[in-house]
Write an enzyme that holds these catalytic residues in place. Structure first.
Site, mmCIF file in Angstrom:
data_model
loop_
_atom_site.group_PDB
_atom_site.id
_atom_site.type_symbol
_atom_site.label_atom_id
_atom_site.label_comp_id
_atom_site.label_asym_id
_atom_site.label_seq_id
_atom_site.Cartn_x
_atom_site.Cartn_y
_atom_site.Cartn_z
ATOM 1 N N ARG A 164 -6.708 -36.479 10.530
ATOM 2 C CA ARG A 164 -8.312 -35.881 10.532
ATOM 3 C C ARG A 164 -8.514 -35.790 12.239
ATOM 4 O O ARG A 164 -9.722 -36.286 12.599
ATOM 5 C CB ARG A 164 -9.168 -36.922 9.799
ATOM 6 C CG ARG A 164 -8.926 -36.796 8.410
ATOM 7 C CD ARG A 164 -9.092 -35.489 7.694
ATOM 8 N NE ARG A 164 -8.486 -35.299 6.382
ATOM 9 C CZ ARG A 164 -7.312 -35.328 6.119
ATOM 10 N NH1 ARG A 164 -6.078 -35.163 7.001
ATOM 11 N NH2 ARG A 164 -6.921 -35.659 4.850
ATOM 12 N N SER A 238 -15.054 -36.030 1.711
ATOM 13 C CA SER A 238 -14.954 -37.505 2.183
ATOM 14 C C SER A 238 -15.874 -37.870 3.339
ATOM 15 O O SER A 238 -15.716 -37.188 4.535
ATOM 16 C CB SER A 238 -13.672 -37.701 2.369
ATOM 17 O OG SER A 238 -12.741 -37.504 1.434
ATOM 18 N N GLU A 334 -15.626 -39.517 8.861
ATOM 19 C CA GLU A 334 -14.682 -38.213 8.988
ATOM 20 C C GLU A 334 -15.641 -37.312 9.345
ATOM 21 O O GLU A 334 -15.250 -36.053 10.022
ATOM 22 C CB GLU A 334 -14.172 -37.979 7.761
ATOM 23 C CG GLU A 334 -13.239 -36.698 7.835
ATOM 24 C CD GLU A 334 -12.415 -36.589 6.556
ATOM 25 O OE1 GLU A 334 -11.937 -37.478 5.782
ATOM 26 O OE2 GLU A 334 -12.275 -35.314 5.977
HETATM 27 C C1 LIG Z 1 -16.431 -30.720 -1.429
HETATM 28 C C2 LIG Z 1 -15.663 -30.924 -0.088
HETATM 29 C C3 LIG Z 1 -14.587 -31.140 -0.099
HETATM 30 C C4 LIG Z 1 -13.641 -31.268 1.313
HETATM 31 N N1 LIG Z 1 -12.411 -31.675 1.123
HETATM 32 C C5 LIG Z 1 -11.600 -31.868 2.175
HETATM 33 C C6 LIG Z 1 -10.075 -32.144 2.173
HETATM 34 O O1 LIG Z 1 -9.560 -32.234 1.048
HETATM 35 N N2 LIG Z 1 -9.606 -32.255 3.279
HETATM 36 C C7 LIG Z 1 -10.128 -32.225 4.471
HETATM 37 O O2 LIG Z 1 -9.574 -32.193 5.555
HETATM 38 N N3 LIG Z 1 -11.367 -31.870 4.547
HETATM 39 C C8 LIG Z 1 -12.230 -31.433 3.704
HETATM 40 N N4 LIG Z 1 -13.602 -31.430 3.547
HETATM 41 C C9 LIG Z 1 -14.301 -31.069 4.995
HETATM 42 C C10 LIG Z 1 -14.245 -29.705 5.606
HETATM 43 O O3 LIG Z 1 -14.469 -28.756 4.206
HETATM 44 C C11 LIG Z 1 -13.178 -29.431 6.238
HETATM 45 O O4 LIG Z 1 -13.219 -30.155 7.503
HETATM 46 C C12 LIG Z 1 -13.355 -27.987 7.056
HETATM 47 O O5 LIG Z 1 -12.463 -27.670 7.860
HETATM 48 C C13 LIG Z 1 -14.675 -27.714 8.036
HETATM 49 O O6 LIG Z 1 -14.754 -26.551 7.775
HETATM 50 P P1 LIG Z 1 -16.175 -25.488 8.443
HETATM 51 O O7 LIG Z 1 -15.808 -24.236 8.735
HETATM 52 O O8 LIG Z 1 -17.367 -25.789 7.287
HETATM 53 O O9 LIG Z 1 -16.376 -26.538 9.616
HETATM 54 P P2 LIG Z 1 -17.897 -26.769 10.185
HETATM 55 O O10 LIG Z 1 -18.499 -27.920 9.353
HETATM 56 O O11 LIG Z 1 -18.796 -25.460 10.365
HETATM 57 O O12 LIG Z 1 -17.745 -27.368 11.773
HETATM 58 C C14 LIG Z 1 -17.042 -28.845 11.592
HETATM 59 C C15 LIG Z 1 -16.707 -29.112 13.321
HETATM 60 O O13 LIG Z 1 -15.766 -28.011 13.791
HETATM 61 C C16 LIG Z 1 -16.730 -27.528 14.806
HETATM 62 N N5 LIG Z 1 -16.224 -26.019 14.818
HETATM 63 C C17 LIG Z 1 -16.181 -25.392 13.478
HETATM 64 N N6 LIG Z 1 -15.672 -23.981 13.733
HETATM 65 C C18 LIG Z 1 -15.251 -24.097 15.000
HETATM 66 C C19 LIG Z 1 -14.793 -23.210 16.063
HETATM 67 N N7 LIG Z 1 -14.342 -21.717 15.538
HETATM 68 N N8 LIG Z 1 -14.406 -23.434 17.133
HETATM 69 C C20 LIG Z 1 -14.613 -24.677 17.726
HETATM 70 N N9 LIG Z 1 -15.434 -25.534 16.991
HETATM 71 C C21 LIG Z 1 -15.789 -25.097 15.887
HETATM 72 C C22 LIG Z 1 -18.138 -27.434 14.700
HETATM 73 O O14 LIG Z 1 -18.827 -27.486 15.926
HETATM 74 C C23 LIG Z 1 -18.273 -29.042 13.667
HETATM 75 O O15 LIG Z 1 -18.072 -30.195 14.927
HETATM 76 C C24 LIG Z 1 -14.239 -31.124 2.305
HETATM 77 C C25 LIG Z 1 -15.601 -30.689 2.282
HETATM 78 C C26 LIG Z 1 -16.312 -30.540 1.040
HETATM 79 C C27 LIG Z 1 -17.756 -30.259 1.225
#
Ligand SMILES: Cc1cc2nc3c(=O)[nH]c(=O)nc-3n(C[C@H](O)[C@H](O)[C@H](O)COP(=O)(O)OP(=O)(O)OC[C@H]3O[C@@H](n4cnc5c(N)ncnc54)[C@H](O)[C@@H]3O)c2cc1C
Length: 338
Positions: A164, A238, A334
């Site tokens: 992570r 998580s 996380e």
């Molecule tokens: C129900 C649920 C289940 C999940 N299960 C998992 C799992 O099994 N495994 C896992 O690893 N994660 C899991 N996650 C966490 C999450 O889905 C992942 O970490 C996902 O990759 C986040 O993507 P996002 O586009 O929503 O990022 P965001 O929440 O929009 O951003 C996360 C971080 O990345 C930065 N960021 C986003 N996009 C960019 C970009 N293009 N360039 C630079 N910085 C950027 C943001 O500024 C922030 O700091 C889960 C979340 C939920 C709600």
């Protein structure tokens, strides 16, 4: 380019936290991004880049600009007999990309089905689930340096992926905007069913012939039965990482708590199940106001409706404190705290 003021971020984060951004804009291309970064509004505060908002917790209003990455496009950049190399825009929804790969029989990301968020954030924390992480299929990514105004390509090694973790959460935090990610996917699948739950789900589904589509469906079934749907109950998956301890620490803990759950990581470390530690501190199902610890999985903090980010954060502090008190193990978040 349209820059909106005093913009509600409630629909843009899966916790459903009701905060406002002083300024908000979106971009569909690198040119759009350059244009908005040249605006005087972005020079005072470094922008917050937003994907699907599924891995962050807003604890206050954002006193700067939030930029939502909406860069789309899928392109095959090269292929050989065994692999196909696919470049995907950072603003594509991750699960839609997984479905595209399943439809084309490109293997490698089926175990990562149904993870919320966008392609661009997948390398940020090296997303992982059911025995697979992004680093296993990663080829390269392109990212725009906010200050230097240049595009840079990052190789697998340069991303410094860990559990992570990546260089974008450490040295390059808030310095780059990831604009595309390229993956190396297999034409002939190598199935990963090492996680017991996948095996038993496949059996339950009556699958006779294994396929990436069947594995994806098994993962979807398991995830929907275990995790709350963020559209119904706000959460970010998580909330904590599984902590790693030395073998010696693990043996000491196991003497005191024979039921403790741990998995070997390499030869030196043991990863503890954070959910189990939290459950032992009796947080599972806890609720104060609208902030809570999910009743089916203690690792997930939830917003029952009107919780503030501060309330969820305070709950996470209390959980970290009690796990440290009982087991002497520090939990790390996380989720990104904003
Ligand atoms: C129900 C649920 C289940 C999940 N299960 C998992 C799992 O099994 N495994 C896992 O690893 N994660 C899991 N996650 C966490 C999450 O889905 C992942 O970490 C996902 O990759 C986040 O993507 P996002 O586009 O929503 O990022 P965001 O929440 O929009 O951003 C996360 C971080 O990345 C930065 N960021 C986003 N996009 C960019 C970009 N293009 N360039 C630079 N910085 C950027 C943001 O500024 C922030 O700091 C889960 C979340 C939920 C709600």
């Amino acid at each position: 380019m349209q820059i909106r003021e005093n913009f509600s971020l409630k629909p843009y984060n899966t916790f459903g936290i009701d905060v406002k951004a002083k300024y908000f804009s979106n971009f569909q291309s690198v040119d759009d991004l350059e244009e908005v970064l040249n605006s005087p509004l972005t020079t005072h505060h470094s922008p917050l880049i937003l994907g699907g908002g599924s891995n962050l917790l807003f604890t206050k209003n954002v006193d700067g600009i939030v930029l939502k990455n909406e860069i789309k496009g899928i392109e095959i950049i090269k292929q050989d007999d065994n692999f196909v190399y696919i470049k995907a825009g950072a603003g594509i929804n991750w699960h839609e990309f997984v479905l595209y790969c399943l439809n084309n029989n490109y293997a490698g990301i089926e175990n990562l089905s149904l993870i919320p968020g966008n392609v661009g954030a997948t390398p940020m924390q090296n997303i992982g689930a059911y025995g697979v992480e992004i680093k296993d299929v990663f080829y390269e990514l392109e990212a725009y340096h906010i200050k230097e105004k240049t595009l840079k390509t990052f190789s697998l090694n340069e991303c410094e992926f860990g559990y992570r973790e990546s260089v974008f959460k450490r040295t390059y935090k808030n310095k780059f905007v990831i604009t595309s990610v390229s993956f190396r996917l297999r034409k002939i699948p190598v199935f990963n069913t090492s996680y017991g739950a996948i095996q038993s789900e496949l059996e339950k589904m009556g699958i006779k012939e294994l396929s990436i589509q069947a594995i994806s469906q098994a993962v979807i079934n398991i995830r929907t039965s275990k995790l709350p749907d963020w559209k119904v109950l706000g959460n970010a998956g998580s909330f904590f990482k599984n902590p790693q301890v030395s073998e010696h620490e693990f043996h000491e803990l196991r003497r005191k708590y024979p039921e403790i759950i741990g998995f070997s990581v390499g030869t030196k470390y043991i990863k503890l199940a954070a959910g189990w530690l939290i459950e032992q501190c009796e947080w599972k199902g806890y609720r104060k106001g609208d902030a809570g610890c999910y009743e089916k999985q203690a690792l997930v903090l939830v917003n029952y409706g009107k919780a503030t980010g501060k309330e969820i954060y305070d709950l996470s502090e209390a959980i970290i404190g009690s796990v440290k008190n009982k087991f002497g193990v520090p939990l790390q978040r996380e989720v990104n705290i904003i």
